[in-house]
Design an enzyme around this catalytic site. Structure first.
Site, short mmCIF file in Angstrom:
data_model
loop_
_atom_site.label_atom_id
_atom_site.label_comp_id
_atom_site.label_asym_id
_atom_site.label_seq_id
_atom_site.Cartn_x
_atom_site.Cartn_y
_atom_site.Cartn_z
N LYS A 226 -12.78 -0.22 7.11
CA LYS A 226 -13.33 -0.95 6.15
C LYS A 226 -14.53 -1.77 6.62
O LYS A 226 -15.58 -1.92 6.24
CB LYS A 226 -12.58 -1.79 5.14
CG LYS A 226 -10.96 -1.21 4.92
CD LYS A 226 -11.24 0.00 3.98
CE LYS A 226 -9.91 1.06 3.81
NZ LYS A 226 -9.53 1.43 2.76
N ASP B 36 -0.50 -5.89 9.36
CA ASP B 36 -1.40 -4.58 9.09
C ASP B 36 -2.79 -5.44 8.67
O ASP B 36 -2.64 -6.12 7.71
CB ASP B 36 -0.93 -3.42 7.82
CG ASP B 36 -1.89 -2.65 7.92
OD1 ASP B 36 -2.32 -2.27 8.82
OD2 ASP B 36 -1.72 -1.85 6.88
N TRP C 80 0.82 -1.26 -0.18
CA TRP C 80 -0.14 0.04 0.08
C TRP C 80 0.85 1.26 0.04
O TRP C 80 1.87 1.19 0.56
CB TRP C 80 -0.97 -0.04 1.16
CG TRP C 80 -1.87 1.03 1.26
CD1 TRP C 80 -2.73 1.65 0.37
CD2 TRP C 80 -2.02 1.66 2.72
NE1 TRP C 80 -3.25 2.66 1.06
CE2 TRP C 80 -2.99 3.11 2.48
CE3 TRP C 80 -1.58 1.70 4.01
CZ2 TRP C 80 -3.47 3.65 3.09
CZ3 TRP C 80 -2.00 2.85 4.79
CH2 TRP C 80 -2.98 3.63 4.53
C1 LMR Z 1 -6.87 2.34 -0.40
O1 LMR Z 1 -5.78 1.82 -0.66
O2 LMR Z 1 -7.59 2.79 -1.54
C2 LMR Z 1 -7.52 2.79 0.94
O3 LMR Z 1 -6.65 2.10 1.89
C3 LMR Z 1 -7.62 4.09 1.04
C4 LMR Z 1 -6.32 4.97 1.10
O4 LMR Z 1 -6.34 5.76 2.16
O5 LMR Z 1 -5.40 4.84 0.60
#
Ligand code: LMR
Length: 397
Positions: free
Chosen positions: A246, A211, A130
Protein backbone atom coordinates in the site's frame (compact mmCIF):
# COMPACT_ATOMS: atom_id res chain seq x y z
CA UNK A 1 -6.69 -38.34 -5.95
CA UNK A 2 -8.14 -34.97 -6.92
CA UNK A 3 -11.74 -36.21 -6.91
CA UNK A 4 -11.87 -36.02 -3.11
CA UNK A 5 -11.40 -32.26 -3.18
CA UNK A 6 -14.54 -30.12 -2.97
CA UNK A 7 -14.91 -26.95 -5.06
CA UNK A 8 -13.99 -23.83 -3.07
CA UNK A 9 -15.88 -20.56 -3.22
CA UNK A 10 -13.81 -17.77 -4.81
CA UNK A 11 -12.15 -15.38 -2.33
CA UNK A 12 -14.90 -13.03 -1.20
CA UNK A 13 -12.70 -9.90 -1.19
CA UNK A 14 -10.80 -10.52 -4.42
CA UNK A 15 -14.11 -11.52 -6.07
CA UNK A 16 -15.26 -7.91 -5.62
CA UNK A 17 -12.62 -6.75 -8.11
CA UNK A 18 -14.09 -9.04 -10.77
CA UNK A 19 -17.72 -8.20 -9.92
CA UNK A 20 -17.00 -4.47 -10.19
CA UNK A 21 -14.96 -4.87 -13.38
CA UNK A 22 -17.74 -6.86 -15.07
CA UNK A 23 -20.51 -4.44 -14.08
CA UNK A 24 -21.57 -2.30 -17.04
CA UNK A 25 -23.39 0.35 -14.98
CA UNK A 26 -21.54 3.63 -15.73
CA UNK A 27 -22.22 4.81 -12.18
CA UNK A 28 -20.54 1.80 -10.55
CA UNK A 29 -18.53 2.42 -7.37
CA UNK A 30 -15.73 0.19 -6.09
CA UNK A 31 -15.40 0.23 -2.31
CA UNK A 32 -14.11 -3.35 -2.17
CA UNK A 33 -10.47 -4.31 -1.94
CA UNK A 34 -7.97 -2.06 -0.16
CA UNK A 35 -6.29 -0.49 -3.15
CA UNK A 36 -5.53 3.22 -3.21
CA UNK A 37 -7.38 5.13 -5.92
CA UNK A 38 -6.94 8.73 -6.99
CA UNK A 39 -9.80 11.15 -7.74
CA UNK A 40 -10.24 9.52 -11.16
CA UNK A 41 -10.57 6.08 -9.62
CA UNK A 42 -7.15 4.98 -10.93
CA UNK A 43 -4.22 3.38 -9.14
CA UNK A 44 -1.20 4.75 -11.01
CA UNK A 45 2.37 3.66 -10.29
CA UNK A 46 3.95 6.14 -7.84
CA UNK A 47 6.33 8.59 -9.49
CA UNK A 48 9.11 7.69 -7.02
CA UNK A 49 8.60 4.02 -7.96
CA UNK A 50 8.82 4.78 -11.70
CA UNK A 51 12.09 6.66 -11.13
CA UNK A 52 13.49 3.85 -9.00
CA UNK A 53 12.55 1.33 -11.69
CA UNK A 54 14.44 3.39 -14.25
CA UNK A 55 17.53 3.36 -12.05
CA UNK A 56 17.22 -0.40 -11.57
CA UNK A 57 16.79 -0.96 -15.31
CA UNK A 58 19.94 1.07 -15.95
CA UNK A 59 22.10 -0.44 -13.22
CA UNK A 60 20.97 -4.00 -12.48
CA UNK A 61 23.57 -6.37 -13.87
CA UNK A 62 22.16 -9.77 -13.09
CA UNK A 63 18.97 -11.64 -12.32
CA UNK A 64 20.83 -14.23 -10.31
CA UNK A 65 19.40 -15.19 -6.90
CA UNK A 66 19.49 -12.82 -3.97
CA UNK A 67 20.20 -14.33 -0.51
CA UNK A 68 17.28 -16.29 1.09
CA UNK A 69 16.95 -13.64 3.79
CA UNK A 70 16.85 -10.85 1.22
CA UNK A 71 19.02 -7.99 -0.01
CA UNK A 72 20.99 -6.48 2.92
CA UNK A 73 20.52 -2.83 1.86
CA UNK A 74 16.73 -3.30 1.52
CA UNK A 75 16.56 -5.05 4.87
CA UNK A 76 18.49 -2.29 6.65
CA UNK A 77 16.48 0.51 5.04
CA UNK A 78 13.11 -1.09 5.73
CA UNK A 79 14.04 -1.90 9.33
CA UNK A 80 15.02 1.75 9.84
CA UNK A 81 11.77 2.95 8.27
CA UNK A 82 9.66 0.78 10.55
CA UNK A 83 11.58 0.93 13.82
CA UNK A 84 13.32 4.29 13.39
CA UNK A 85 17.07 4.23 12.68
CA UNK A 86 18.06 5.03 16.27
CA UNK A 87 15.88 2.44 17.96
CA UNK A 88 17.65 0.76 20.85
CA UNK A 89 16.95 -2.78 19.58
CA UNK A 90 18.93 -1.97 16.42
CA UNK A 91 21.83 -0.63 18.48
CA UNK A 92 21.70 -3.74 20.67
CA UNK A 93 21.79 -6.02 17.57
CA UNK A 94 18.59 -7.69 18.72
CA UNK A 95 16.87 -7.41 15.32
CA UNK A 96 16.80 -9.79 12.35
CA UNK A 97 14.79 -8.81 9.31
CA UNK A 98 14.08 -11.09 6.39
CA UNK A 99 12.56 -10.15 3.06
CA UNK A 100 9.29 -11.80 2.04
CA UNK A 101 6.85 -11.96 -0.86
CA UNK A 102 4.45 -9.29 0.45
CA UNK A 103 2.87 -8.99 3.87
CA UNK A 104 1.20 -12.35 3.31
CA UNK A 105 4.56 -14.09 2.88
CA UNK A 106 5.75 -12.30 6.01
CA UNK A 107 2.77 -13.54 8.03
CA UNK A 108 3.18 -17.11 6.83
CA UNK A 109 6.93 -17.15 7.51
CA UNK A 110 6.34 -15.68 10.98
CA UNK A 111 3.66 -18.28 11.67
CA UNK A 112 6.04 -21.08 10.68
CA UNK A 113 8.69 -19.85 13.09
CA UNK A 114 6.19 -19.41 15.94
CA UNK A 115 4.92 -22.93 15.31
CA UNK A 116 8.45 -24.32 15.32
CA UNK A 117 9.42 -22.50 18.53
CA UNK A 118 6.18 -23.15 20.39
CA UNK A 119 3.55 -25.35 18.74
CA UNK A 120 1.32 -24.83 21.78
CA UNK A 121 1.12 -21.08 21.16
CA UNK A 122 -2.34 -19.74 20.45
CA UNK A 123 -2.54 -16.66 18.22
CA UNK A 124 -5.11 -14.19 19.55
CA UNK A 125 -6.61 -12.06 16.80
CA UNK A 126 -8.95 -9.10 17.05
CA UNK A 127 -12.63 -9.67 16.33
CA UNK A 128 -12.85 -8.69 13.54
CA UNK A 129 -9.52 -8.96 11.77
CA UNK A 130 -8.40 -9.06 8.14
CA UNK A 131 -9.99 -12.25 6.72
CA UNK A 132 -6.71 -13.55 5.29
CA UNK A 133 -5.00 -13.49 8.70
CA UNK A 134 -6.80 -16.71 9.57
CA UNK A 135 -5.65 -18.97 6.69
CA UNK A 136 -2.18 -17.43 6.69
CA UNK A 137 -1.57 -18.13 10.37
CA UNK A 138 -3.66 -21.23 11.00
CA UNK A 139 -2.39 -22.73 7.73
CA UNK A 140 1.01 -23.03 9.40
CA UNK A 141 -0.62 -25.17 12.09
CA UNK A 142 -1.21 -22.51 14.74
CA UNK A 143 -4.35 -22.43 16.82
CA UNK A 144 -6.25 -19.15 16.76
CA UNK A 145 -8.65 -17.47 19.18
CA UNK A 146 -10.38 -14.11 19.13
CA UNK A 147 -10.34 -11.16 21.46
CA UNK A 148 -13.09 -8.53 21.45
CA UNK A 149 -12.00 -5.41 19.60
CA UNK A 150 -14.69 -3.49 17.73
CA UNK A 151 -18.09 -2.65 19.11
CA UNK A 152 -20.50 -2.45 16.18
CA UNK A 153 -23.16 -0.59 18.18
CA UNK A 154 -20.99 2.29 19.31
CA UNK A 155 -18.77 2.12 16.17
CA UNK A 156 -15.67 2.19 18.33
CA UNK A 157 -12.88 0.14 19.81
CA UNK A 158 -13.85 -1.79 22.94
CA UNK A 159 -10.53 -1.67 24.75
CA UNK A 160 -11.81 -2.89 28.13
CA UNK A 161 -13.34 -5.95 26.51
CA UNK A 162 -10.09 -6.54 24.63
CA UNK A 163 -8.03 -6.43 27.83
CA UNK A 164 -10.55 -8.66 29.54
CA UNK A 165 -10.45 -11.33 26.80
CA UNK A 166 -6.67 -11.34 26.75
CA UNK A 167 -6.70 -12.38 30.41
CA UNK A 168 -7.46 -15.88 29.12
CA UNK A 169 -4.22 -15.98 27.09
CA UNK A 170 -1.50 -18.21 28.51
CA UNK A 171 2.25 -17.62 28.73
CA UNK A 172 3.87 -17.86 25.29
CA UNK A 173 0.68 -17.06 23.38
CA UNK A 174 0.89 -14.54 20.56
CA UNK A 175 -1.27 -11.43 20.27
CA UNK A 176 -1.84 -10.29 16.71
CA UNK A 177 -2.12 -6.49 16.59
CA UNK A 178 -2.58 -4.13 13.67
CA UNK A 179 0.25 -1.60 13.82
CA UNK A 180 -2.06 1.10 12.46
CA UNK A 181 -5.10 1.51 10.21
CA UNK A 182 -6.98 -1.50 11.56
CA UNK A 183 -8.32 -3.66 8.77
CA UNK A 184 -11.36 -3.91 8.57
CA UNK A 185 -12.60 -1.38 11.15
CA UNK A 186 -10.31 1.67 10.93
CA UNK A 187 -10.55 1.83 14.74
CA UNK A 188 -6.96 2.16 15.93
CA UNK A 189 -5.43 1.75 19.35
CA UNK A 190 -4.59 5.17 20.78
CA UNK A 191 -1.07 5.86 22.03
CA UNK A 192 -2.38 5.47 25.59
CA UNK A 193 -3.93 2.12 24.79
CA UNK A 194 -0.63 0.87 23.32
CA UNK A 195 1.00 2.06 26.55
CA UNK A 196 -1.55 0.12 28.60
CA UNK A 197 -0.97 -3.05 26.56
CA UNK A 198 2.79 -3.15 27.19
CA UNK A 199 2.75 -4.04 30.94
CA UNK A 200 -0.06 -6.53 30.39
CA UNK A 201 1.87 -8.37 27.65
CA UNK A 202 5.01 -8.23 29.74
CA UNK A 203 3.39 -9.58 32.87
CA UNK A 204 1.57 -12.38 31.09
CA UNK A 205 4.61 -13.16 28.89
CA UNK A 206 2.63 -12.76 25.66
CA UNK A 207 4.38 -12.03 22.37
CA UNK A 208 3.03 -9.33 20.07
CA UNK A 209 2.86 -10.09 16.36
CA UNK A 210 2.32 -6.66 14.85
CA UNK A 211 1.10 -6.52 11.28
CA UNK A 212 2.02 -3.25 9.56
CA UNK A 213 0.40 -3.04 6.16
CA UNK A 214 -0.45 0.67 6.06
CA UNK A 215 2.42 2.65 7.61
CA UNK A 216 1.86 6.28 6.63
CA UNK A 217 -1.84 5.93 5.78
CA UNK A 218 -3.10 6.78 9.28
CA UNK A 219 -1.50 9.73 11.09
CA UNK A 220 1.91 9.79 9.43
CA UNK A 221 4.89 7.55 8.67
CA UNK A 222 6.46 8.09 12.11
CA UNK A 223 3.21 8.42 14.06
CA UNK A 224 1.84 5.15 12.70
CA UNK A 225 4.86 3.32 14.12
CA UNK A 226 4.35 4.59 17.68
CA UNK A 227 2.83 1.39 19.07
CA UNK A 228 5.25 -1.05 17.48
CA UNK A 229 8.29 1.04 18.45
CA UNK A 230 7.01 1.20 22.01
CA UNK A 231 6.56 -2.56 22.18
CA UNK A 232 10.00 -3.13 20.66
CA UNK A 233 11.54 -0.81 23.25
CA UNK A 234 9.85 -2.48 26.20
CA UNK A 235 9.43 -6.16 25.44
CA UNK A 236 12.03 -8.90 24.95
CA UNK A 237 10.38 -10.51 21.95
CA UNK A 238 8.34 -8.86 19.21
CA UNK A 239 7.52 -9.94 15.66
CA UNK A 240 6.59 -7.34 13.06
CA UNK A 241 5.27 -8.19 9.59
CA UNK A 242 5.55 -5.47 6.99
CA UNK A 243 3.89 -4.93 3.63
CA UNK A 244 5.03 -2.53 0.92
CA UNK A 245 1.87 -3.11 -1.10
CA UNK A 246 0.00 0.00 0.00
CA UNK A 247 2.50 2.66 1.04
CA UNK A 248 4.77 1.98 -1.95
CA UNK A 249 1.83 1.00 -4.18
CA UNK A 250 3.66 -2.22 -5.02
CA UNK A 251 0.65 -4.51 -4.74
CA UNK A 252 1.56 -6.95 -7.50
CA UNK A 253 5.28 -6.88 -6.80
CA UNK A 254 4.80 -8.76 -3.49
CA UNK A 255 7.15 -6.76 -1.31
CA UNK A 256 7.42 -7.28 2.42
CA UNK A 257 9.50 -8.38 5.38
CA UNK A 258 9.43 -9.93 8.83
CA UNK A 259 11.25 -8.11 11.61
CA UNK A 260 12.12 -10.41 14.49
CA UNK A 261 13.21 -8.83 17.77
CA UNK A 262 14.83 -11.21 20.24
CA UNK A 263 15.88 -10.84 23.88
CA UNK A 264 19.59 -10.62 23.03
CA UNK A 265 21.97 -10.45 20.07
CA UNK A 266 22.85 -14.15 20.17
CA UNK A 267 19.20 -15.24 20.03
CA UNK A 268 18.55 -12.76 17.22
CA UNK A 269 21.30 -14.45 15.21
CA UNK A 270 19.75 -17.86 15.82
CA UNK A 271 16.31 -16.54 14.78
CA UNK A 272 17.89 -15.23 11.58
CA UNK A 273 19.27 -18.67 10.78
CA UNK A 274 15.90 -20.29 11.54
CA UNK A 275 14.06 -17.74 9.44
CA UNK A 276 16.32 -18.41 6.47
CA UNK A 277 15.86 -22.16 6.81
CA UNK A 278 12.08 -21.75 6.83
CA UNK A 279 12.22 -19.47 3.79
CA UNK A 280 14.33 -21.98 1.88
CA UNK A 281 11.62 -24.56 2.53
CA UNK A 282 8.75 -22.37 1.36
CA UNK A 283 9.79 -19.99 -1.44
CA UNK A 284 13.54 -20.65 -1.41
CA UNK A 285 14.61 -17.07 -2.14
CA UNK A 286 12.39 -13.99 -2.22
CA UNK A 287 11.34 -12.13 -5.36
CA UNK A 288 13.61 -9.14 -5.89
CA UNK A 289 12.01 -6.43 -8.00
CA UNK A 290 9.65 -4.79 -5.49
CA UNK A 291 12.23 -4.85 -2.72
CA UNK A 292 14.83 -3.42 -5.11
CA UNK A 293 12.49 -0.48 -5.76
CA UNK A 294 12.03 0.16 -2.02
CA UNK A 295 15.79 -0.20 -1.55
CA UNK A 296 16.51 2.47 -4.19
CA UNK A 297 13.85 4.85 -2.85
CA UNK A 298 14.81 4.62 0.81
CA UNK A 299 18.53 4.93 0.10
CA UNK A 300 18.22 7.95 -2.19
CA UNK A 301 17.39 11.15 -0.23
CA UNK A 302 15.65 12.84 -3.18
CA UNK A 303 13.51 9.85 -4.05
CA UNK A 304 12.76 9.23 -0.38
CA UNK A 305 11.49 12.80 0.01
CA UNK A 306 9.36 12.40 -3.11
CA UNK A 307 7.94 9.11 -1.83
CA UNK A 308 7.14 10.69 1.56
CA UNK A 309 5.22 13.37 -0.32
CA UNK A 310 3.31 10.73 -2.25
CA UNK A 311 2.41 8.88 0.96
CA UNK A 312 1.25 12.20 2.45
CA UNK A 313 -0.93 12.77 -0.62
CA UNK A 314 -2.51 9.30 -0.35
CA UNK A 315 -3.11 9.81 3.39
CA UNK A 316 -4.65 13.25 2.84
CA UNK A 317 -6.91 12.02 0.08
CA UNK A 318 -8.27 9.23 2.26
CA UNK A 319 -8.82 11.63 5.19
CA UNK A 320 -10.51 14.13 2.86
CA UNK A 321 -12.81 11.43 1.46
CA UNK A 322 -13.78 10.39 4.99
CA UNK A 323 -14.80 14.00 5.68
CA UNK A 324 -16.57 14.37 2.34
CA UNK A 325 -18.58 11.19 2.85
CA UNK A 326 -19.56 12.16 6.41
CA UNK A 327 -20.64 15.63 5.24
CA UNK A 328 -22.60 14.36 2.23
CA UNK A 329 -24.34 11.78 4.45
CA UNK A 330 -25.22 14.41 7.06
CA UNK A 331 -26.86 16.46 4.30
CA UNK A 332 -29.03 13.40 3.65
CA UNK A 333 -29.84 13.08 7.39
CA UNK A 334 -27.54 10.12 7.93
CA UNK A 335 -24.99 10.13 10.72
CA UNK A 336 -21.71 8.47 9.82
CA UNK A 337 -19.64 10.92 11.84
CA UNK A 338 -17.70 8.07 13.51
CA UNK A 339 -15.92 7.54 10.16
CA UNK A 340 -14.02 10.78 10.76
CA UNK A 341 -12.53 9.28 13.94
CA UNK A 342 -11.07 6.27 12.14
CA UNK A 343 -7.81 5.77 10.27
CA UNK A 344 -6.49 4.17 7.12
CA UNK A 345 -8.22 2.64 4.18
CA UNK A 346 -11.26 1.12 5.84
CA UNK A 347 -14.38 1.69 7.93
CA UNK A 348 -17.56 -0.26 8.49
CA UNK A 349 -20.79 1.36 7.36
CA UNK A 350 -22.66 -0.84 9.82
CA UNK A 351 -25.36 -1.91 7.36
CA UNK A 352 -26.67 -5.47 6.95
CA UNK A 353 -25.37 -8.09 4.47
CA UNK A 354 -28.75 -7.86 2.73
CA UNK A 355 -28.34 -4.11 2.29
CA UNK A 356 -24.79 -4.67 0.98
CA UNK A 357 -26.25 -7.10 -1.55
CA UNK A 358 -28.89 -4.62 -2.74
CA UNK A 359 -26.28 -1.87 -3.09
CA UNK A 360 -24.34 -4.16 -5.44
CA UNK A 361 -27.23 -5.57 -7.45
CA UNK A 362 -29.35 -2.44 -7.78
CA UNK A 363 -26.81 0.40 -7.61
CA UNK A 364 -23.50 -1.24 -8.69
CA UNK A 365 -21.87 -0.19 -5.42
CA UNK A 366 -19.46 -2.87 -4.26
CA UNK A 367 -18.14 -3.45 -0.74
CA UNK A 368 -17.27 -6.40 1.51
CA UNK A 369 -20.28 -8.28 2.89
CA UNK A 370 -19.33 -7.04 6.37
CA UNK A 371 -20.09 -3.51 5.03
CA UNK A 372 -16.38 -2.63 5.17
CA UNK A 373 -15.73 0.12 2.67
CA UNK A 374 -12.43 1.02 1.10
CA UNK A 375 -12.51 4.78 1.52
CA UNK A 376 -10.20 5.49 -1.44
CA UNK A 377 -13.00 4.34 -3.76
CA UNK A 378 -14.91 7.51 -2.87
CA UNK A 379 -14.35 10.68 -4.91
CA UNK A 380 -16.12 14.01 -5.36
CA UNK A 381 -17.80 12.69 -8.52
CA UNK A 382 -19.40 9.59 -6.98
CA UNK A 383 -20.11 10.67 -3.42
CA UNK A 384 -23.59 12.07 -4.09
CA UNK A 385 -24.65 8.92 -5.93
CA UNK A 386 -23.16 6.76 -3.18
CA UNK A 387 -24.93 8.61 -0.40
CA UNK A 388 -28.29 8.81 -2.21
CA UNK A 389 -28.17 5.07 -2.98
CA UNK A 390 -27.22 4.27 0.59
CA UNK A 391 -30.07 6.37 1.90
CA UNK A 392 -32.61 4.71 -0.33
CA UNK A 393 -31.42 1.21 0.65
CA UNK A 394 -31.37 2.01 4.37
CA UNK A 395 -34.81 3.70 4.31
CA UNK A 396 -36.49 0.94 2.30
CA UNK A 397 -35.33 -2.03 4.39
C1 LMR B 1 -7.85 -5.80 1.68
O1 LMR B 1 -8.08 -6.14 2.84
O2 LMR B 1 -8.74 -5.43 0.91
C2 LMR B 1 -6.45 -5.82 1.16
O3 LMR B 1 -5.56 -6.08 2.17
C3 LMR B 1 -6.27 -6.70 0.00
C4 LMR B 1 -6.35 -8.16 0.30
O4 LMR B 1 -5.45 -8.90 -0.12
O5 LMR B 1 -7.30 -8.61 0.94
Amino acid sequence: MFEVLPRMAPDALLGLIVAHRNDTNPKKVDLGVGIFKDEEGSTPVLSSVKKAEKIIWQTEETKSYIPPGGTPSFIAALTNLVLGADHKVIKESRVRTVQSPGGCGALRAAAEIINKANPEAVVWASNPTWANHVPLLSGAGLMMKEYAYYDYDSHSLSFDAMMNDLKAAKEGDVVLLHGCCHNPSGADLSDMQWEALVPMLKEKKLIPLIDVAYQGFGRGIQEDAYGLRLMAANLDEVIITVSGSKNFGLYRERTGAVIYIAADAKTAEIIGSQAEKIIRGIWSVPPSHGAAIVDVILNNPELKAEWEGEVAYMRRRITDMRALFVKASAEQDMDFSFINDEYGMFSFLGITPQQVKILASKYAIYMAVSSRISIAGINPKNVEYLVASLKSVIRSS
